[in-house]
Design an enzyme around this catalytic site. Sequence first.
Site, mmCIF file in Angstrom:
data_model
loop_
_atom_site.group_PDB
_atom_site.id
_atom_site.type_symbol
_atom_site.label_atom_id
_atom_site.label_comp_id
_atom_site.label_asym_id
_atom_site.label_seq_id
_atom_site.Cartn_x
_atom_site.Cartn_y
_atom_site.Cartn_z
ATOM 1 C CB SER A 187 -71.113 102.914 -5.895
ATOM 2 O OG SER A 187 -70.157 103.134 -4.883
ATOM 3 C CG HIS A 215 -74.433 101.292 -8.015
ATOM 4 N ND1 HIS A 215 -74.829 102.565 -8.365
ATOM 5 C CD2 HIS A 215 -74.055 101.360 -6.715
ATOM 6 C CE1 HIS A 215 -74.682 103.373 -7.329
ATOM 7 N NE2 HIS A 215 -74.208 102.664 -6.312
ATOM 8 C CE LYS A 246 -77.511 103.281 -5.299
ATOM 9 N NZ LYS A 246 -77.527 104.670 -4.866
HETATM 10 C C1 LIG Z 1 -73.381 100.201 -3.238
HETATM 11 C C2 LIG Z 1 -74.423 100.912 -2.422
HETATM 12 N N1 LIG Z 1 -75.004 100.273 -1.392
HETATM 13 C C3 LIG Z 1 -75.935 100.880 -0.629
HETATM 14 C C4 LIG Z 1 -76.339 102.172 -0.865
HETATM 15 C C5 LIG Z 1 -77.330 102.837 0.040
HETATM 16 O O1 LIG Z 1 -78.551 103.014 -0.602
HETATM 17 P P1 LIG Z 1 -79.523 104.259 -0.315
HETATM 18 O O2 LIG Z 1 -78.826 105.502 -0.791
HETATM 19 O O3 LIG Z 1 -80.705 103.943 -1.145
HETATM 20 O O4 LIG Z 1 -79.781 104.299 1.139
HETATM 21 C C6 LIG Z 1 -75.791 102.857 -1.945
HETATM 22 C C7 LIG Z 1 -76.238 104.242 -2.243
HETATM 23 O O5 LIG Z 1 -75.568 105.143 -2.510
HETATM 24 C C8 LIG Z 1 -74.794 102.227 -2.724
HETATM 25 O O6 LIG Z 1 -74.203 102.879 -3.736
#
Ligand SMILES: Cc1ncc(COP(=O)(O)O)c(C=O)c1O
Length: 398
Positions: A187, A215, A246
């Site tokens: 990310s 992502h 996203k």
């Molecule tokens: C790689 C990854 N997994 C999970 C999440 C968690 O998702 P959410 O922010 O929609 O709860 C994120 C969000 O930042 C993320 O970047």
Amino acid sequence: MDIFEKCRNFTAAEEYQERGLYPYFVPISENHGPRVVMDGREMIMIGSNNYLGLTKDPRVQEAAIKAIEQYGTSCSGSRFLNGTYEMHMQLEEKLARFVNKEAAQVFSTGYQTNAGAISTLVEKKTIIITDKTNHASIFDGVFLGSALNPRVTVKRYLHNNMDDLQRVLEAVNPDLPKIIVTDGVFSMEGDLVKLPRMVELCQKYQVGLYLDDAHALGVVGKTGRGTMEHYDLWDEVDIVMCTFSKSFASLGGFVAGKKEVINYIKHFSRQLIFSAAIPPANTAAVIKALEIIEEEPEHVQRLQEIGAKMRREFQAMGFDTGESETPIVPLLVRDFDKTFGLWRALFEAGIYTNAVVAPAVPPDRSLLRTSYMATHTDDDLDRVLETCKKIGKQMGII
Ligand SMILES: Cc1ncc(COP(=O)(O)O)c(C=O)c1O
């Protein structure tokens, strides 16, 4: 000893605020997708995960509004008891098909999806093997799983380093259940997991594979089906998860895999059972976004072209963009204060980025995270490039 003492002692945020260098919790007063209004000024937004720009697509907005009119603003309870709507089931079927898996389970956030799925899958003697730079929600799923099962073993390997992963796999007890958990697209730096070698290792050492494609869906792969499509490795991935916050223009998340695995998670995940269901508007928004992604591949193509252009141009100027292969393009600054300084200078020039420093990344990898939307115009992108070049030179970063 006063439990609140540490709160009084925490003054770093105020200190940076006083110096005008605090880059977090900046309020947005208007959102026009690639442009936002902050502090009374219109800014180019290159710090969002709205990769396909669908949060402002009128069809997605209309679907959300209609869902509120039809079903109200909340499901008022957990999926387990009173909060399952037909639209949730419809969405789960569509998602499973999209990622080529037998079944999918929706959770109310991406964070809960990882926390819930991972902590539910691990049991007594499971060995969880995780990339050191995986997302915090993965680590929280791992921590929770280990707290509930004190005999769980957690092993970390160096970021995306398959030799180090092999070293870990060789050292663990071959008879115990094992799972590797990894981001598909990392990310912060936009690099892709080395999936082919990882899959070979999974097969050799009989390890389950859990892929966080938060992502990656809508971003990589010819039709936006993520890391599995990028490498054409589908069945080799046991479980894939993604968030809706996203590319899918909403809030929520899902996990997909074999029917029996999803059915188990559905009946044992505390994060699913003891938390209210994703509301109708959010669900309808994802359904519409998914339809658009499937029917209009041009958005994914445009996003990929923009990512390639920005990586190429930043590299040509002398910025270090790490190993990015996606529209997440980090500008590695490698210094805490300089990162905040670059963030502020760009903010003043009308460009919003994300300053990422330790502990989110190792201290020597402090960076500005830039990320792009399919809806950015070429003019905006060129202005971003020109401004970054000018300020990067002034600050001695390039
Ligand atoms: C790689 C990854 N997994 C999970 C999440 C968690 O998702 P959410 O922010 O929609 O709860 C994120 C969000 O930042 C993320 O970047």
